[in-house]
Design a protein around this motif. Structure first.
Motif, PDB file in Angstrom:
ATOM      1  N   ARG A 157       0.796  -1.236   0.000  1.00 17.68           N
ATOM      2  CA  ARG A 157       0.000   0.000   0.000  1.00 17.68           C
ATOM      3  C   ARG A 157       0.827   1.284   0.000  1.00 17.68           C
ATOM      4  O   ARG A 157       0.507   2.253  -0.678  1.00 17.68           O
ATOM      5  N   ASN A 176       2.843   4.662   4.622  1.00 20.71           N
ATOM      6  CA  ASN A 176       3.962   5.258   5.369  1.00 20.71           C
ATOM      7  C   ASN A 176       4.965   5.903   4.421  1.00 20.71           C
ATOM      8  O   ASN A 176       5.525   6.963   4.712  1.00 20.71           O
ATOM      9  N   MET A 177       5.185   5.259   3.295  1.00 24.41           N
ATOM     10  CA  MET A 177       6.028   5.858   2.253  1.00 24.41           C
ATOM     11  C   MET A 177       5.471   7.219   1.850  1.00 24.41           C
ATOM     12  O   MET A 177       6.205   8.208   1.750  1.00 24.41           O
ATOM     13  N   ALA A 224       9.114   0.222   4.897  1.00 20.33           N
ATOM     14  CA  ALA A 224       7.747   0.704   5.109  1.00 20.33           C
ATOM     15  C   ALA A 224       6.775  -0.316   4.527  1.00 20.33           C
ATOM     16  O   ALA A 224       6.371  -0.216   3.372  1.00 20.33           O
ATOM     17  N   GLY A 225       6.481  -1.333   5.331  1.00 22.99           N
ATOM     18  CA  GLY A 225       5.641  -2.410   4.844  1.00 22.99           C
ATOM     19  C   GLY A 225       6.379  -3.262   3.823  1.00 22.99           C
ATOM     20  O   GLY A 225       5.792  -3.738   2.863  1.00 22.99           O
ATOM     21  N   HIS A 275       6.821  -0.474  12.942  1.00 22.52           N
ATOM     22  CA  HIS A 275       6.040  -1.649  13.329  1.00 22.52           C
ATOM     23  C   HIS A 275       4.822  -1.183  14.133  1.00 22.52           C
ATOM     24  O   HIS A 275       4.948  -0.304  14.982  1.00 22.52           O
ATOM     25  N   PRO A 276       3.644  -1.793  13.885  1.00 24.57           N
ATOM     26  CA  PRO A 276       2.431  -1.277  14.524  1.00 24.57           C
ATOM     27  C   PRO A 276       2.159  -1.814  15.926  1.00 24.57           C
ATOM     28  O   PRO A 276       1.051  -2.233  16.238  1.00 24.57           O
ATOM     29  N   LEU A 296      -2.298   3.459  12.510  1.00 21.63           N
ATOM     30  CA  LEU A 296      -1.649   3.907  11.269  1.00 21.63           C
ATOM     31  C   LEU A 296      -1.533   5.437  11.215  1.00 21.63           C
ATOM     32  O   LEU A 296      -0.528   5.977  10.744  1.00 21.63           O
ATOM     33  N   GLU A 330       1.454   6.222  12.991  1.00 20.61           N
ATOM     34  CA  GLU A 330       2.638   5.795  12.222  1.00 20.61           C
ATOM     35  C   GLU A 330       3.053   6.900  11.266  1.00 20.61           C
ATOM     36  O   GLU A 330       4.239   7.199  11.098  1.00 20.61           O
TER      37      GLU A 330
END
Ligand code: GRF
Length: 216
Positions: free
Chosen positions: A13, A16-17, A89-90, A111-112, A173, A176
């Motif tokens: 997805r 975060n990027m 990031a994922g 990390h969540p 998120l 994050e």
């Protein structure tokens, strides 16, 4: 143009990027996103990066004979791009000890959960099962062991008794997206250093606040 170049590694997805790319648009943010690298050509985040005119590259792990060869190909591209920091990031691949050593202290992850609690996958589901009332997210330096490494920034997030894994994931998120740009800024400004134990961070005031759930 900011001179502290970073790369962002994604597999999906890319929210975060996107948060990092957006942060880097601000004139006072001392970072240039020099490369977005994905191991999957169908990663949604690639579209976002291209739309923001960030150089992208796909290196498919399936094209390589083993983890070391894949990681070595990434290292070549990352070194050629001249990046000083790599942000996972994922990115859904385990990294070899060689890669972690090559980029030691220049490689960070988000990390969540409030590490070292709830390492690994299905974190939101497991937090709800455990009944914890406070969760959160963590940005940390990467070490070869999964979700290990000196902690840069954490945010605490309240959990509701009627949360589902999805509602909880969405609440975490949001935070994050705030703490990843903060962590990258601290490193780019030379204000964070991984010593033994707690990461040393210069020039900040300890927040005089506390999350209590349910509130007082
Ligand atoms: C985030 O929850 C991150 O903490 C975890 O993977 C997820 C990636 O989401 N490592 P996105 O691709 O950044 O939207």
């Amino acid at each position: 143009m900011a001179s502290f170049k970073i790369a962002i590694l994604i597999s999906g997805r890319g929210s975060n990027m996107a948060a990092l790319i957006n942060a880097a648009k601000a004139e006072d943010y001392p970072v240039e996103v020099a490369l977005v690298l994905s191991n999957r050509e169908d990663a949604q985040g690639l579209e976002i990066a291209r739309a923001a005119n960030i150089p992208t590259q796909v290196i498919k792990h399936g094209d390589f004979d083993g983890r070391e060869a894949f990681d070595a190909a990434m290292t070549e591209v990352l070194a050629a791009a001249g990046v000083r920091l790599i942000c996972l990031a994922g990115f859904m691949r385990l990294l070899s000890p060689e890669f972690c050593q090559r980029w030691r202290d220049s490689l960070i992850n988000i990390h969540p959960s409030l590490l070292p609690s709830f390492k690994g996958l299905n974190v939101h589901e497991r937090m709800l099962e455990a009944g914890v009332r406070i969760g959160g997210c963590t940005v940390h330096y990467v070490r070869p062991e999964m979700d290990e490494g000196p902690i840069l920034v954490q945010a605490a997030v309240p959990i509701a008794s009627d949360d589902t894994p999805d509602t909880l994931a969405a609440r975490i998120l949001k935070q994050e997206h705030r703490i990843y740009p903060l962590a990258v800024r601290l490193i780019a400004e030379g204000r964070a250093r991984p010593t033994g134990g707690m990461v040393t961070i210069d020039n900040f005031e300890l927040p005089d606040s506390c999350l209590i759930n349910p509130p007082l």
